[in-house]
Design an enzyme around this catalytic site. Structure first.
Site, PDB file in Angstrom:
ATOM      1  N   TRP A  27      92.007  29.861 103.444  1.00 21.61           N
ATOM      2  CA  TRP A  27      92.133  28.459 103.011  1.00 21.61           C
ATOM      3  C   TRP A  27      92.828  27.593 104.069  1.00 21.61           C
ATOM      4  CZ3 TRP A  27      94.184  32.721 100.674  1.00 21.61           C
ATOM      5  CH2 TRP A  27      95.555  32.905 100.818  1.00 21.61           C
ATOM      6  N   ARG A  28      93.253  28.210 105.174  1.00 24.39           N
ATOM      7  CA  ARG A  28      93.880  27.422 106.236  1.00 24.39           C
ATOM      8  C   ARG A  28      92.869  26.926 107.274  1.00 24.39           C
ATOM      9  NH1 ARG A  28      99.587  30.753 106.963  1.00 24.39           N
ATOM     10  NH2 ARG A  28     100.441  30.017 104.996  1.00 24.39           N
ATOM     11  N   GLU A  45      95.599  26.978  96.007  1.00 23.41           N
ATOM     12  CA  GLU A  45      96.942  26.804  95.445  1.00 23.41           C
ATOM     13  C   GLU A  45      96.993  27.269  93.987  1.00 23.41           C
ATOM     14  OE1 GLU A  45      99.585  26.345  97.094  1.00 23.41           O
ATOM     15  OE2 GLU A  45      98.692  25.742  98.987  1.00 23.41           O
ATOM     16  N   GLN A  50     100.325  32.593  90.753  1.00 18.00           N
ATOM     17  CA  GLN A  50     101.025  33.798  90.278  1.00 18.00           C
ATOM     18  C   GLN A  50     100.443  35.071  90.878  1.00 18.00           C
ATOM     19  OE1 GLN A  50     100.100  31.674  87.263  1.00 18.00           O
ATOM     20  NE2 GLN A  50     101.866  31.847  85.934  1.00 18.00           N
ATOM     21  N   THR A  51      99.752  34.932  91.998  1.00 21.15           N
ATOM     22  CA  THR A  51      99.055  36.099  92.538  1.00 21.15           C
ATOM     23  C   THR A  51      99.372  36.251  94.017  1.00 21.15           C
ATOM     24  OG1 THR A  51      97.320  35.697  90.915  1.00 21.15           O
ATOM     25  CG2 THR A  51      96.750  37.149  92.718  1.00 21.15           C
ATOM     26  N   GLY A  89      93.917  37.919  87.510  1.00 19.36           N
ATOM     27  CA  GLY A  89      94.886  37.863  86.410  1.00 19.36           C
ATOM     28  C   GLY A  89      95.158  36.430  85.954  1.00 19.36           C
ATOM     29  N   TYR A 127     104.935  21.614  92.048  1.00 19.65           N
ATOM     30  CA  TYR A 127     104.781  22.429  93.259  1.00 19.65           C
ATOM     31  C   TYR A 127     103.360  22.312  93.817  1.00 19.65           C
ATOM     32  CZ  TYR A 127     104.360  26.501  96.286  1.00 19.65           C
ATOM     33  OH  TYR A 127     104.124  27.305  97.362  1.00 19.65           O
ATOM     34  N   ASP A 145     109.437  26.770  95.127  1.00 21.80           N
ATOM     35  CA  ASP A 145     109.124  27.919  94.273  1.00 21.80           C
ATOM     36  C   ASP A 145     110.198  28.980  94.543  1.00 21.80           C
ATOM     37  OD1 ASP A 145     108.512  28.997  96.730  1.00 21.80           O
ATOM     38  OD2 ASP A 145     106.473  29.604  96.210  1.00 21.80           O
ATOM     39  N   CYS A 214     116.246  39.010 109.734  1.00 25.86           N
ATOM     40  CA  CYS A 214     116.979  37.929 110.416  1.00 25.86           C
ATOM     41  C   CYS A 214     116.746  37.958 111.930  1.00 25.86           C
ATOM     42  CB  CYS A 214     118.461  38.001 110.101  1.00 25.86           C
ATOM     43  SG  CYS A 214     118.796  37.829 108.339  1.00 25.86           S
ATOM     44  N   CYS A 217     113.990  35.704 112.741  1.00 26.28           N
ATOM     45  CA  CYS A 217     113.968  34.426 112.020  1.00 26.28           C
ATOM     46  C   CYS A 217     114.172  33.233 112.959  1.00 26.28           C
ATOM     47  CB  CYS A 217     115.038  34.421 110.932  1.00 26.28           C
ATOM     48  SG  CYS A 217     115.053  32.864 110.032  1.00 26.28           S
ATOM     49  N   CYS A 223     121.537  29.271 110.031  1.00 23.29           N
ATOM     50  CA  CYS A 223     121.590  29.845 108.669  1.00 23.29           C
ATOM     51  C   CYS A 223     123.003  30.307 108.326  1.00 23.29           C
ATOM     52  CB  CYS A 223     120.616  31.023 108.577  1.00 23.29           C
ATOM     53  SG  CYS A 223     120.648  31.846 106.970  1.00 23.29           S
TER      54      CYS A 223
HETATM   55  N1  ADE Z   1     101.694  30.219  98.391  1.00 23.47           N
HETATM   56  C1  ADE Z   1     101.407  29.065  97.785  1.00 23.47           C
HETATM   57  N2  ADE Z   1     100.719  28.253  98.583  1.00 23.47           N
HETATM   58  C2  ADE Z   1     100.533  28.912  99.740  1.00 23.47           C
HETATM   59  C3  ADE Z   1      99.892  28.620 100.963  1.00 23.47           C
HETATM   60  N3  ADE Z   1      99.281  27.443 101.126  1.00 23.47           N
HETATM   61  N4  ADE Z   1      99.942  29.538 101.935  1.00 23.47           N
HETATM   62  C4  ADE Z   1     100.558  30.714 101.735  1.00 23.47           C
HETATM   63  N5  ADE Z   1     101.162  31.051 100.617  1.00 23.47           N
HETATM   64  C5  ADE Z   1     101.159  30.171  99.618  1.00 23.47           C
END
Ligand code: ADE
Length: 367
Positions: A27-28, A45, A50-51, A89, A127, A145, A214, A217, A223
């Site tokens: 999706w990117r 999204e 929840q997955t 799910g 969100y 989240d 870390c 990171c 941090c």
């Molecule tokens: N979790 C929710 N949205 C996301 C996204 N766009 N990329 C990666 N993880 C996600």
């Protein structure tokens, strides 16, 4: 309270890291105009609500191939949508995504571009609206989240209860300040959407709950938890969830043509609308005599095939499957149908239902 300069450093470091190290997720992908497709962003999204990313990565491409536009999804029968949702799910999300697509077509013509309109749609909370509006439409909208709460509490070194409503309110304010910093910066690839997705990515890949990396990171220099060596204590580990066990007994019946008897679950509650073998459920153990009585089958007609524990995100389900050489009484009246493997393949099935009806086992249950 963190300084404005520190916030700018955090935002810049996160965006630079994300540009370099982000995962290649379906999706990117961007369109020819360099932007994300709003409809694909909406679908991803909702799937990600929840997955796990790995599971969504498998299911996303077939879904958007079958329903390539919001119009195609709005016009599709709900059973087709549920069938393509199989294995993700939380099937209520598929129903609300379908209604959401229909409302988008009726009210807006296409996916709306701002958080307010997005949040007026079924299944879209603050969100999800913030994620779509920032990632696709560049609105400086915050997202919070569980991952983002953890990252924020660690960066600021705040030992707050991550589940308390005041903590959520605090984190929304904090995320809002940071995304505005991102919106004002706008150099070297900094933007609200990049910053938000970088926060999600950091929480998923680096600033993980139990073993934060870390050393890898990008914001460890800013941090507070890292500086104080408290990254394992923040946020406080939560108490084990209370998982009530559900008991299910299923009866598997096959006719001479190899078709299996199946019924559809009610369209609310657990596994709403999915197909399953004739099944009874209880909060306590279901003995064979109860199965026999419920389905009007002689005890001798039932042979115990399989028993296993199935884990959903909220419940442990103890499943016992019986094979029967005849159909339960009143099956036609109960709305049961004889379905071939091919027909079952086109019905909405969760992972458990697939395992029972189509076997062999397909792996660990998450649905
Ligand atoms: N979790 C929710 N949205 C996301 C996204 N766009 N990329 C990666 N993880 C996600």
């Amino acid at each position: 309270m963190p300084s404005a300069e520190r916030d700018r450093r955090v935002v810049r470091a996160l965006c630079a890291w994300f540009a370099r190290d982000q995962r290649d997720l379906p999706w990117r992908e961007t369109r020819a105009d360099g932007r994300r497709d709003p409809y694909r962003s909406l679908v991803s999204e909702i799937m990600l609500q929840q997955t796990q990313v790995a599971r969504v990565t498998e299911k996303f491409a077939p879904f958007v191939e079958r329903f390539p536009t919001v119009h195609a999804l709005a016009a599709a029968p709900i059973d087709d949508v549920l069938a393509l949702w199989s294995g993700l799910g939380y099937y209520r999300r598929a129903r609300s995504l379908h209604r959401c697509a229909q409302e988008i077509v009726d009210r807006f013509g296409d996916v709306p571009e701002n958080t307010e309109d997005l949040q007026s749609l079924p299944g879209i909370g603050r969100y999800t609206a913030g994620a779509i509006a920032s990632i696709v439409f560049d609105e400086p909208a915050p997202i919070v989240d569980g991952n983002v709460v953890r990252v924020l509490l660690r960066i600021d070194g705040q030992d707050l209860d991550p589940k308390a409503p005041e903590t959520a309110a605090h984190c929304w304010d904090r995320a809002d300040r940071l995304v505005r910093v991102a919106s004002r910066s706008r150099t070297n690839g900094v933007s609200p959407g990049v910053f938000n997705e970088a926060m999600m990515e950091l929480g998923a890949l680096v600033c993980t709950p139990r073993s934060p990396a870390c050393d890898r990171c990008p914001v460890r220099g800013s941090c507070a938890a890292h500086r104080e060596g408290r990254q394992h204590e923040i946020p406080r580990p939560k108490a084990a969830p209370d998982r009530r066990t559900l008991h299910m007994a299923a009866v598997l019946v096959r006719d001479a043509r190899g078709r299996v008897l199946a019924e559809q679950r009610p369209d609310t509650g657990l596994w709403a609308g999915l197909w399953q073998p004739p099944t009874i459920e209880s909060g306590s153990e279901i003995r064979k005599a109860m199965v026999s009585k419920h389905f009007g089958l002689a005890s001798a007609a039932l042979s115990r095939e399989n028993a296993f524990l199935w884990q959903t995100s909220h419940r442990a389900v103890r499943v016992v499957a019986y094979a029967s050489d005849r159909a339960p009484a009143d099956s036609a009246a109960a709305g049961r149908h004889w379905l071939s493997r091919a027909q079952l393949g086109r019905r909405a099935l969760g992972s458990l239902q697939r395992k029972l009806l189509l076997g062999p086992p397909t792996g660990k249950g998450t649905a």
